[in-house]
Write a protein that holds these residues in place. Structure first.
Motif, short mmCIF file in Angstrom:
data_model
loop_
_atom_site.label_atom_id
_atom_site.label_comp_id
_atom_site.label_asym_id
_atom_site.label_seq_id
_atom_site.Cartn_x
_atom_site.Cartn_y
_atom_site.Cartn_z
N HIS A 177 0.80 -1.23 0.00
CA HIS A 177 0.00 0.00 0.00
C HIS A 177 0.83 1.28 0.00
CE1 HIS A 177 -3.87 -1.99 0.27
NE2 HIS A 177 -3.41 -2.76 1.23
N GLY A 178 2.14 1.17 -0.17
CA GLY A 178 2.96 2.37 -0.31
C GLY A 178 2.99 3.25 0.92
N ALA A 179 2.71 2.70 2.09
CA ALA A 179 2.75 3.50 3.32
C ALA A 179 4.18 3.95 3.57
CB ALA A 179 2.22 2.70 4.50
N GLY A 180 4.32 5.17 4.08
CA GLY A 180 5.65 5.72 4.34
C GLY A 180 6.13 5.55 5.76
N PHE A 181 5.22 5.18 6.66
CA PHE A 181 5.63 5.00 8.05
C PHE A 181 4.58 4.20 8.80
CE2 PHE A 181 3.20 8.94 8.00
CZ PHE A 181 2.41 8.87 9.14
N VAL A 182 5.00 3.63 9.93
CA VAL A 182 4.10 3.02 10.90
C VAL A 182 4.51 3.57 12.27
CG1 VAL A 182 3.48 0.91 12.14
CG2 VAL A 182 3.56 0.91 9.64
N GLN A 183 3.57 4.20 12.93
CA GLN A 183 3.82 4.76 14.26
C GLN A 183 3.27 3.81 15.31
OE1 GLN A 183 2.92 9.01 15.09
NE2 GLN A 183 1.72 8.24 16.83
N VAL A 184 4.09 3.47 16.31
CA VAL A 184 3.69 2.55 17.36
C VAL A 184 3.63 3.27 18.70
CG1 VAL A 184 4.60 0.52 16.19
CG2 VAL A 184 6.07 1.80 17.75
N ASN A 185 2.96 2.65 19.66
CA ASN A 185 2.93 3.15 21.02
C ASN A 185 4.32 2.99 21.66
OD1 ASN A 185 1.88 0.21 20.80
ND2 ASN A 185 2.79 0.31 22.84
N PRO A 186 4.56 3.62 22.81
CA PRO A 186 5.86 3.41 23.47
C PRO A 186 6.10 1.93 23.74
CG PRO A 186 4.70 5.24 24.49
CD PRO A 186 3.73 4.59 23.55
N LEU A 187 7.29 1.47 23.42
CA LEU A 187 7.67 0.08 23.67
C LEU A 187 8.60 -0.01 24.88
CD1 LEU A 187 8.28 -1.14 20.00
CD2 LEU A 187 6.15 -1.11 21.32
N HIS A 188 8.54 1.01 25.74
CA HIS A 188 9.41 1.07 26.92
C HIS A 188 9.17 -0.11 27.85
CE1 HIS A 188 9.83 5.07 25.43
NE2 HIS A 188 8.81 5.61 26.05
N ALA A 189 10.19 -0.39 28.66
CA ALA A 189 10.10 -1.47 29.65
C ALA A 189 9.04 -1.15 30.69
CB ALA A 189 11.46 -1.66 30.33
N GLY A 190 8.12 -2.08 30.90
CA GLY A 190 7.07 -1.90 31.89
C GLY A 190 7.56 -2.20 33.29
N PRO A 198 -1.02 -1.61 32.65
CA PRO A 198 -1.00 -1.88 31.21
C PRO A 198 -0.67 -0.67 30.35
CG PRO A 198 -3.26 -1.72 31.97
CD PRO A 198 -2.39 -1.64 33.21
N SER A 199 -0.68 0.53 30.95
CA SER A 199 -0.44 1.73 30.14
C SER A 199 1.00 1.79 29.67
CB SER A 199 -0.74 3.00 30.95
OG SER A 199 -0.32 4.15 30.22
N PRO A 200 1.21 1.95 28.36
CA PRO A 200 2.57 2.10 27.86
C PRO A 200 3.16 3.47 28.16
CG PRO A 200 1.01 2.28 26.05
CD PRO A 200 0.21 1.94 27.28
N TYR A 201 2.34 4.36 28.73
CA TYR A 201 2.79 5.72 29.01
C TYR A 201 3.19 5.93 30.47
CZ TYR A 201 1.31 6.88 24.33
OH TYR A 201 1.21 6.93 22.96
N ARG A 202 3.35 4.84 31.23
CA ARG A 202 3.83 4.94 32.62
C ARG A 202 4.83 3.80 32.86
NH1 ARG A 202 1.31 4.32 38.23
NH2 ARG A 202 1.99 6.15 39.37
N PRO A 203 5.93 3.83 32.11
CA PRO A 203 6.85 2.69 32.12
C PRO A 203 7.82 2.72 33.29
CG PRO A 203 7.68 4.35 30.63
CD PRO A 203 6.37 4.88 31.16
N SER A 204 8.52 1.61 33.46
CA SER A 204 9.61 1.54 34.43
C SER A 204 10.84 2.26 33.90
CB SER A 204 9.95 0.08 34.71
OG SER A 204 11.10 -0.04 35.53
#
Length: 706
Positions: A177-190, A198-204
């Motif tokens: 599909h010719g997409a130029g990017f894929v943006q993901v949620n934070p993959l930080h260590a929980g 479960p929130s990826p926005y309050r990591p360890s």
């Protein structure tokens, strides 16, 4: 007034303006508490006077600030002008070269050390950051997908999406599909332990990724597990299949803790039973050497948390200091083995992140994978243990009261101390950015306004009793631009909500893209009507929604109002809210019709969602983001602010309009997704000019049904 002067010297606000023409005073008790967290005693009038005298004396005696910043592309680089005549300067660059004070224009980009010697015998040393003026921009216009990775399960996932799924997604989206990017949620260590947040926005830790995202079967050593442990591994695989089926076939929510328990057991089997080959071992050792003490501290925290729980302030006193804990590791072989295990997991995760980034490049993506930097970390996590001096004890980041939340917000995230960052030459911040940018085509910064100021809330107080603390935005931006330049990555700032005047302009001058969400883009200073396409920002990511907002199908149908009413989150009468929402939606749909973007007419949800994205493509925005659930008609938000147990935040798999989970394979075969992405591809593959559309400002206004 003396307290206000002391506060101003340390960047602490004594008043703030929640709206134009309104000024709110900050309680003195808050100012005193915040100054205390910055190491300044302001508890009595005498203490304030003493602190002011000390600050004035330090300023008089200071030769150099803790950190200096030079930005290329502006005025010629010159030494600081405040030095006494005759001061000798010596700059040692990061590669060891020496430059005299008269040759600053020859300084390379990087982080250098300045030594000053004044005629009166005073000496000083500081960090010098030499940065480009701007971060790189995309070569051509691009569209891409926005996805919460955990929500995207395939038939090979272990109950949540993983890095193998990410690699498949970028390959499919880029090649098909010719997409130029894929943006993901934070993959930080929980945060370790169960139940986890479960929130990826309050990591360890924001610096290291979470091994829960590993695709276990793609670890090279996995295939080498011998028959003596293979049965054990097969039993784990069977349990993983059951866990996947509970989510995909039986409608269960994603259980991150259960996924990690299975992956941890499998990883222990692999690590314990298979020796690394010479080449792999050399690669691992190089990784350890490059990550250094930061990785050792993180792995040590992980190992200690397994024994004592993640609340490190409750650990035995000798373990609360990372340097003292090193001795405990050396004296305990079992603990040392667990530290090595967690170092191994960080390496394995890094290598799978690299594979996903390579797949994006090979698929022809203009940008690649966009990683996400959360605004802060958990107060009892790895980062706060390892970098205690950098965080403000007893403080939490949040937001002041505003029109949307009269009580303000407390996010439970300890803030960085701006004085500690400057004293360290911004090393904690630089290290964080370097790690995140290793495998990123771009970096999204959550609440990018935090580079300028953050709302600090003293522990035990309401968010309304907080205040703003200012950071050195020039230095924060210089470090960001330098590291993005070195990585060849774009930077995207999440600048939604209340934004201080001048912030967006400063970000734009540094090449940092903004975020523009369709429903919020109105002419607020004038008519209040939808903002014309040509008035949108070019250097931004234009989207229909985000992870904190309703999917487009829910907004078009009004389902989001019903959901908020069911959960007791509506501020007003249900019917009034529905009427307002219908009027807002009808105005946008009428706007699309007048622009010729909805030839099918209203009433066809799929056509309306395509019209939304046609509109976005008609703006000058250099990047257009498609919330992946919008491609398949998912109506459920991934996160509903203001809820905790009432709603399954951060635990929902991707689903269709009926709420039935869809796998990555079903997404790739979805006619609905293909129709939307095919159109986006066609419009972005054309010459790099926004699509010509009629100017709706000259069209008659649509009726506003209620």
């Amino acid at each position: 007034m003396t307290l206000a002067r002391l506060a101003a010297l340390h960047g602490v606000a004594t008043a703030y303006s929640p709206s134009e023409g309104v000024t709110v005073s900050v309680p003195d008790t808050t100012v005193v508490a915040v100054l205390g967290a910055l190491g300044v005693d302001a508890s009595t009038p005498e203490a304030v006077t003493a602190a002011l005298d000390a600050a004035d004396r330090a300023e008089r005696e200071r030769l150099l600030p803790p950190t200096l910043v030079l930005r290329r592309g502006g005025e010629p680089a010159r030494p600081p002008g405040c030095l006494p005549p005759g001061t000798r300067l010596r700059v040692t660059t990061e590669d060891g070269a020496v430059v005299t004070g008269e040759d600053w224009e020859r300084l390379p980009l990087g982080v250098h050390t300045v030594e000053a010697q004044a005629p009166d015998g005073r000496e000083a040393t500081c960090t010098l950051i030499v940065s480009p003026a701007r971060v790189p921009g995309p070569g051509r216009r691009a569209y891409g997908l926005l996805v919460q990775l955990y929500s995207l399960l395939s038939h090979r996932s272990w109950g949540m999406g993983d890095l193998g799924d990410l690699r498949e997604l970028v390959t499919w989206a880029g090649r098909t599909h010719g997409a130029g990017f894929v943006q993901v949620n934070p993959l930080h260590a929980g945060v370790p332990g169960a139940p986890s947040d479960p929130s990826p926005y309050r990591p360890s830790s924001r610096r290291f990724p979470d091994p829960v995202h590993l695709r276990i079967e793609e670890i090279p050593e996995y295939a080498l597990v011998g028959p003596e442990r293979r049965e054990e591994l097969d039993r784990i695989l069977a349990e993983a299949a059951e866990l996947r089926e509970r989510v995909l076939g039986k409608g269960a929510t994603i259980d991150r803790d259960a996924v990690w328990e299975l992956k941890r057991r499998a990883l222990e089997v692999v690590v314990e039973s298979v020796e690394l080959g010479p080449g792999r071992r050399a690669d691992f050792h190089d990784f350890l050497a490059a990550r250094g003490r930061a990785l050792e501290d993180h792995a040590t925290y992980q190992a200690l948390a397994e024994r004592h729980g993640h609340h490190w302030r409750d650990w035995p006193e000798e373990l609360r200091d990372p340097r003292a804990a090193e001795g405990a590791v050396c004296e305990d072989p079992a603990l040392a083995a667990r530290v090595d295990f967690h170092c191994r997991l960080a390496w394995l995760t890094d290598r799978q992140l690299a594979a996903a980034a390579a797949a994006a490049r090979e698929a022809g993506m203009e940008v690649g994978i966009v990683h996400d930097l959360a605004v802060g970390v958990h107060p009892e996590g790895s980062d706060t243990w390892a970098q205690q001096e950098a965080f403000a004890a007893g403080m939490s980041v949040g937001a002041p009261p505003d029109a949307f939340n009269s009580r303000g917000q407390d996010w439970g995230l300890p803030p960085w101390r701006p004085d500690a960052l400057a004293a360290a030459g911004y090393a904690p911040y630089r290290g964080l950015l370097q790690e995140l940018l290793r495998h990123a085509g771009a970096l999204r910064i959550d609440h990018v306004m935090g580079l300028f100021r953050l709302w600090w809330v003293p522990e035990g107080r309401e968010p309304t009793e907080g205040t703003y603390v200012r950071y050195d935005a020039e230095a924060m931006l210089a470090v960001l631009v330098l590291e993005a330049h070195r990585a060849g990555a774009l930077v995207i700032g999440e600048d939604l909500g209340t934004v201080e005047p001048g912030v967006r302009e400063d970000l734009a001058r540094s090449g940092v893209f903004g975020t523009s969400v369709l429903w919020f883009e109105r002419d607020w200073a004038g008519t209040g009507r939808p903002l014309p396409q040509d008035a949108w920002r070019a250097e931004s990511v234009a989207t229909a929604t985000t992870h904190d907002l309703p999917p487009t199908a829910a907004r078009l149908s009004g389902d989001h109002v019903t959901l908020r009413h069911r959960l007791g989150l509506l501020g007003g009468d249900l019917e009034r809210e529905r009427a307002t929402d219908r009027a807002d939606t009808a105005e946008w749909l009428g706007w699309f019709q007048r622009l010729g973007l909805l030839p099918e007419g209203p009433g066809d949800e799929e056509a309306e969602i395509r019209a939304v994205h046609r509109f976005l493509l008609g703006t000058p925005a250099r990047m257009v983001g498609v919330w992946l659930p919008d491609a398949v008609g998912d109506r459920r938000p991934q996160n509903l602010p203001g809820t905790w147990d009432e709603y399954p935040n951060w635990r929902l798999p991707l689903a269709g309009p009926d709420g039935q989970p869809l796998t990555l394979e079903q997404l790739a075969a979805s006619p609905r997704a293909h129709a939307l992405l095919r159109e986006l591809h066609a419009r972005t593959a054309a010459p790099d000019v926004p699509a010509a559309v009629p100017d709706a400002r000259t069209a008659p206004p649509a009726a506003r049904p209620v």
